[in-house]
Write an enzyme that holds these catalytic residues in place. Structure first.
Site, PDB file in Angstrom:
ATOM      1  N   VAL A  94       0.873  -1.174   0.000  1.00 21.17           N
ATOM      2  CA  VAL A  94       0.000   0.000   0.000  1.00 21.17           C
ATOM      3  C   VAL A  94       0.910   1.222   0.000  1.00 21.17           C
ATOM      4  CG1 VAL A  94      -1.986   1.130   1.043  1.00 21.17           C
ATOM      5  CG2 VAL A  94      -1.643  -1.316   1.383  1.00 21.17           C
ATOM      6  N   GLU A  95       0.563   2.225  -0.800  1.00 20.74           N
ATOM      7  CA  GLU A  95       1.485   3.300  -1.108  1.00 20.74           C
ATOM      8  C   GLU A  95       2.050   4.080   0.071  1.00 20.74           C
ATOM      9  OE1 GLU A  95      -2.576   4.728  -2.868  1.00 20.74           O
ATOM     10  OE2 GLU A  95      -1.495   2.843  -2.643  1.00 20.74           O
ATOM     11  N   PRO A  96       1.345   4.237   1.204  1.00 23.69           N
ATOM     12  CA  PRO A  96       1.992   4.985   2.283  1.00 23.69           C
ATOM     13  C   PRO A  96       3.097   4.222   3.001  1.00 23.69           C
ATOM     14  CG  PRO A  96      -0.199   4.348   2.949  1.00 23.69           C
ATOM     15  CD  PRO A  96      -0.083   4.008   1.494  1.00 23.69           C
ATOM     16  N   GLY A  97       3.277   2.898   2.671  1.00 24.15           N
ATOM     17  CA  GLY A  97       4.479   2.281   3.225  1.00 24.15           C
ATOM     18  C   GLY A  97       4.414   0.853   3.711  1.00 24.15           C
TER      19      GLY A  97
ATOM     20  N   MET B  31       8.696   3.961  -0.461  1.00 29.86           N
ATOM     21  CA  MET B  31       7.730   3.103  -1.142  1.00 29.86           C
ATOM     22  C   MET B  31       7.541   3.569  -2.583  1.00 29.86           C
ATOM     23  SD  MET B  31       5.791   0.469  -1.191  1.00 29.86           S
ATOM     24  CE  MET B  31       5.243  -0.122   0.424  1.00 29.86           C
TER      25      MET B  31
END
Length: 532
Positions: free
Chosen positions: A326-329, A356
């Site tokens: 997931v893009e936030p990490g 990320m």
């Protein structure tokens, strides 16, 4: 200057007029809500701080009045540059009336911009955004006429390739939230599921001569925090704001699980997952068939269709060789949806958001499943702006321009669409009011021509038709059993797609109750994998 310990009202008093603020947060995670509320209150009572600039990478808020909604007071903002806007509906009327300059840049670009700001780089060079609304040849990320006075992105050539050069801000204020701070101002993030851009934002403001404010849950004694747990070193921090009890309602809302979504995803036994057979399941089933049989690194976008793909892969026993991101990490674990999107239950690891997006930019994802709101004759997709409503791109542009296989998912029409699946067929009971396949999308969030040039594999999966991207546009390759090609498909498209000479029906088993629980490799022979 040694760190000072103040309350949120004092913090708001210290924000100067025309401040350039770097703000951290993702939905409710890491958001210094109490400070933001007091900035709004001070402006409403004193008229200060006024004409501030705000830069933030992700969507921040609750879709009502939290987060960046606190800036929705005329005169408070001069400019806002954000990666996502849908969570701040109160800002949108002000942007439409040109009360401030409104920009939307990709989330990954913005998360990396703060890191570049800390290093005093004048611009960030990136290919992300080419051919989309961010491209200066289209709109340069501007969302209103007020923004036309400034250019924040330009096009340059390096080694005979086009790149975008994004202007890097010099923030003089950083607003962040952690969990604990010690007496030297060192900050940890135990109660936050994500660390986001906290280190980069603090360093950007500090290195540009600004002030760093960090809202925390509690102050503890020096020496009580583990050095490797500290994500914001005290040397970067000017002010620690210990939160009041009243503000704790916003503290780490992401740790509150979504019961429905979580319950289905954490189950190890696939027989316990039973997604109802409807159009949504049909879309997710067909989309899930594009997953490789080998180990795959996967990204799921926000929305019910990408999230349902995750459920289907679990239900039908095909998720064992998947690592989610997931893009936030987060890597691994169970990604959450809705108000907890961005977080995961029991992730294998969590890294800072800029890293990320380094992983994404370098092609680290094998396949991504994303939403489909609007598409056009050349394969462009819009998910970011519809009339006056600004959703924003979030990480959509970053992900779609750097992933080899992209599966867009959504219903064929929208607005009151009613369908049922029975007897191995799809039946349209009431057609949607709005056609999604239009001549020209309202805003280009994904560029079909750029993707074709980049040799990506692009598919558009709906409940009644499946398309893939080819040189001259999109090609229809499958239709659902029970669907009339002319009436139900071509009759609801503003353009005529390329029709494959091998056009065939989707596998009928997709429209049956029991499908792949004993046969994970359904339809390998039918799986279309085009080379572009």
């Amino acid at each position: 200057m040694s760190v000072q310990f103040i309350d949120s009202k004092k913090a708001a008093q210290l924000i100067p007029d025309k401040a350039i603020i770097a703000l951290d947060g993702f939905l409710g995670t890491d958001v210094p809500e109490e400070i933001l509320e007091n900035i709004k209150h001070r402006f409403e009572t004193e008229g200060h701080p006024k004409e501030i600039d705000v830069w933030h990478a992700s969507g921040i808020g609750d879709g009502k009045n939290k987060g960046t909604n606190n800036f929705a007071v005329k005169g408070l903002l001069h400019r806002l540059v954000g990666g996502h806007w849908a969570l701040a509906p109160q800002l949108q009327p002000l942007a439409a009336h040109n009360d401030f300059e409104a920009f939307n840049f990709p989330q990954g670009v913005l998360s990396q911009i703060f890191r570049d700001s800390a290093a005093h780089k004048p611009v960030q060079i990136n290919r992300v955004g080419l051919g989309t609304f961010v491209d200066p040849d289209i709109s340069g990320g501007r969302l209103n006429d007020a923004a036309k006075a400034d250019t924040l992105v330009s096009k340059v050539k390096i080694h005979n390739k086009d790149y975008l050069a994004y202007e890097v801000p010099k923030p003089n204020v950083a607003l962040l939230r952690g969990t604990f701070a010690d007496e030297n101002g060192n900050v940890t993030f135990e109660d936050e599921p994500l660390t986001l851009v906290a280190t980069s934002v603090a360093m950007a403001a500090h290195n540009n001569g600004g002030k760093v404010f960090v809202q925390v849950k509690r102050v503890v004694k020096s020496g009580s925090l583990k050095p490797k747990d500290i994500r914001i070193p005290g040397v970067l921090v000017d002010y620690i704001v210990e939160t009041s009890n009243e503000a704790m309602t916003m503290q780490s809302t992401s740790t509150l699980y979504n019961p429905d979504f979580v319950h289905q995803n954490i189950l190890k036994n696939v027989k316990d997952i039973n997604v109802p057979l409807d159009a949504k399941k049909v879309i997710a089933r067909r989309a899930s068939m594009f997953k490789k049989d080998s180990d795959s690194i996967v990204n799921y976008g926000i929305g019910k269709y990408p999230e349902t793909v995750s459920l289907i892969l679990k239900e039908e026993g095909a998720a064992d060789n998947i690592t989610t991101t997931v893009e936030p990490g987060t890597f691994g674990g169970v990604p959450l949806g809705g108000g907890n999107f961005g977080c995961a239950i029991a992730p294998e690891s969590t890294i800072d958001e800029p890293y990320m997006f380094d992983f994404y930019d370098g092609g680290g994802i094998d396949i991504t499943f994303l939403g489909l709101a609007e598409s056009d004759k050349v394969g462009n997709v819009n998910v970011s702006k519809f009339g006056p409503k600004i959703a924003g791109t979030g990480g959509f542009v970053d992900i779609t321009q750097n992933t080899s296989t992209i599966i867009f998912t959504g219903t064929f029409t929208a607005g009151g669409l009613k369908e049922e699946v029975s007897n191995g067929k799809l039946h349209i009971l009431k057609e949607g009011k709005f056609d999604k396949f239009v001549n020209n999308v309202q805003q280009i969030t994904f560029s079909g021509p750029v993707a074709y040039e980049n040799k990506q594999h692009i598919y558009y999966v709906t409940e009644r038709a499946l398309f893939h991207l080819v040189k001259d546009g999109i090609e229809l390759i499958e239709i659902a059993p029970g669907i009339d090609l002319e009436k139900d498909v071509l009759g609801h498209m503003a353009f005529k797609p390329i029709i494959s000479p091998q056009l065939h029906e989707m596998d009928k088993r997709i429209f049956q109750e029991a499908l792949m629980k004993t046969n994970n490799n359904l339809n390998k022979a039918h799986r279309p994998m085009t080379t572009v």
